[in-house]
Write an enzyme that holds these catalytic residues in place. Structure first.
Site, PDB file in Angstrom:
ATOM      1  CG  ASN A 129      -1.998  -1.074   1.098  1.00 29.04           C
ATOM      2  OD1 ASN A 129      -2.490  -1.358   0.017  1.00 29.04           O
ATOM      3  ND2 ASN A 129      -2.344  -1.686   2.226  1.00 29.04           N
ATOM      4  CG  HIS A 168       1.137   2.693   4.509  1.00 25.59           C
ATOM      5  ND1 HIS A 168      -0.179   2.983   4.743  1.00 25.59           N
ATOM      6  CD2 HIS A 168       1.255   1.382   4.806  1.00 25.59           C
ATOM      7  CE1 HIS A 168      -0.818   1.914   5.136  1.00 25.59           C
ATOM      8  NE2 HIS A 168       0.031   0.932   5.189  1.00 25.59           N
ATOM      9  CB  CYS A 227       5.744   6.716   8.306  1.00 26.55           C
ATOM     10  SG  CYS A 227       7.471   7.104   8.013  1.00 26.55           S
TER      11      CYS A 227
END
Length: 424
Positions: free
Chosen positions: A321, A323, A358
């Site tokens: 995904n 991240h 993040c």
């Protein structure tokens, strides 16, 4: 087929040579007189040097019948040409072919051993309980997923036990395999078909983990997981991990997941179509871990005892995904934990609140403060720490609280002594 080969080895079938030799019995004799010599008499002698000399002597002796010499030599040669010589059947040349016999017996024993193994199979060692293909299965009421893991050598840490990251990776793996085995996997990490149509993905919002014991290299753990509802738009997932050899609890964990739009990176409500997909798999069951309702304080440079700066994610830290995987945050949080605590204590529990994701280009800071430390200087009491993982800009990524208990020296095999621990 095997029995036929074995039988033929012991009892050879009649050959054409036997039939030819038998036909010699019906051959005519040279003469009916007392000194007459039949062809059968010559052929039946063993093929030895003495026998050959005897035949030669008889062949040279010319018998007389009514005073007239007979041409025995020419008649004998004529019969030898008509009936070729065959070795007589003796005890030695009737022995079976031992190579064929040995092969037949070996095949029979191997087949019997295989059948006996299939009939008498049962797991005799704990490591045989591990899932051979690593896929897991649905058990109990059809809503619980179970998967076994063997602790590998590269999954243990400095304490010679499985690291907390290893255990959390097992939890995440079973969660994804649960969705896949249930037939709900479409693409992404656990996204259902209806979620994929709407560009929705699951992200973890909160997690509580309690570790009762850490498995060692070669141990096999069994992970059970199930899901339930959490509020109107969330989903709760629980895990219970046990040691397959002792049956003791290894880990108890619970978590809350919410939906996020993959394009806008914002939280989203759960559509009715998605709820219809996952709703039948929800279990109404109390969480295996009591949630820590205490509010996690916000740390800053003034309140933090330890700060680690310049943490950057690597390409391998990203998931599908795009991240950073939530398990990676655990390692960054512990980067700022005091080394003295890591040496003398082991992580017994943690509470994490995820604030934002993040990305690959993020630069992070890890902050830790010891909120409950041993006051008497001994290692007989537990400790508690508060953590914060943030971007350099100040945006919070994760807030956390960890609980620690004293660890004792361990032995690793017979060739090494006890593990030496430091002081707090």
């Amino acid at each position: 087929m095997i029995a036929a080969i074995a039988a033929s080895s012991f009892f050879p079938a009649p050959s054409s040579s036997s039939s030819s030799a038998a036909s010699l019995k019906d051959s005519k004799t040279i003469s009916d007189g007392p000194e007459s010599l039949s062809v059968r008499g010559i052929v039946a002698k063993p093929a030895s040097s003495s026998g050959a000399m005897q035949v030669k002597a008889k062949a040279q002796a010319v018998p007389k019948i009514n005073g007239t010499k007979t041409g025995l030599k020419s008649e004998t040669l004529k019969h030898e040409e008509d009936f070729p010589y065959f070795a007589p059947r003796t005890f030695y040349n009737q022995l079976p072919d031992w190579s064929m016999l040995l092969a037949a017996i070996t095949t029979i024993f191997l087949a019997a051993e295989k059948q006996w193994t299939l009939i008498d199979w049962k797991p005799r060692r704990p490591d045989m309980l591990a899932d051979a293909f690593g896929l897991g299965k649905i058990v109990q009421d059809g809503l619980t997923f179970r998967q076994n893991f063997s602790i590998r050598s590269y999954e243990i840490g400095a304490d010679r036990t499985a690291s907390i990251e290893t255990l959390l990776n097992h939890l995440q793996e079973t969660a994804l395999n649960h969705v896949r085995v249930a037939g709900l996997m479409d693409d992404g990490f656990g996204a259902t078909p209806e979620m994929s149509k709407r560009n929705l993905i699951w992200v973890v919002a909160k997690m509580h983990v309690f570790v009762e014991q850490y498995p060692s290299w070669g141990d096999v753990v069994q992970v059970d997981t199930w899901v339930g509802s959490s509020g109107k738009n969330g989903m709760r997932r629980d895990w219970h991990v046990i040691d397959c050899r002792t049956g003791g609890t290894v880990v108890r964990a619970t978590s809350v997941w919410v939906l996020m739009n993959k394009n806008t990176r914002k939280l989203a409500k759960m559509p009715d179509e998605v709820r219809a997909e996952i709703g039948p798999y929800f279990i109404e069951r109390t969480a295996v871990v009591d949630e820590d309702s205490r509010k996690l304080p916000k740390l800053d440079d003034d309140t933090a005892h330890h700060v680690q700066k310049g943490l950057t994610p690597r390409w391998g830290d990203l998931d599908v995904n795009q991240h950073v995987n939530n398990v990676k945050y655990i390692g960054w949080i512990l980067e700022s934990a005091p080394t003295s605590i890591l040496e003398s204590h082991e992580l017994a529990g943690l509470t994490l609140e995820y604030r934002r994701e993040c990305g690959r280009d993020s630069v992070l800071q890890s902050l830790t403060t010891v909120s409950a430390e041993c006051s008497d200087g001994t290692q007989d009491k537990g400790m508690e720490c508060v953590h914060l993982l943030r971007l350099e800009s100040g945006d919070e990524i994760v807030r956390g609280r960890t609980k620690w208990r004293p660890k004792h020296a361990r032995s690793f095999g017979s060739s090494t002594g006890p593990l030496i621990t430091g002081s707090a």
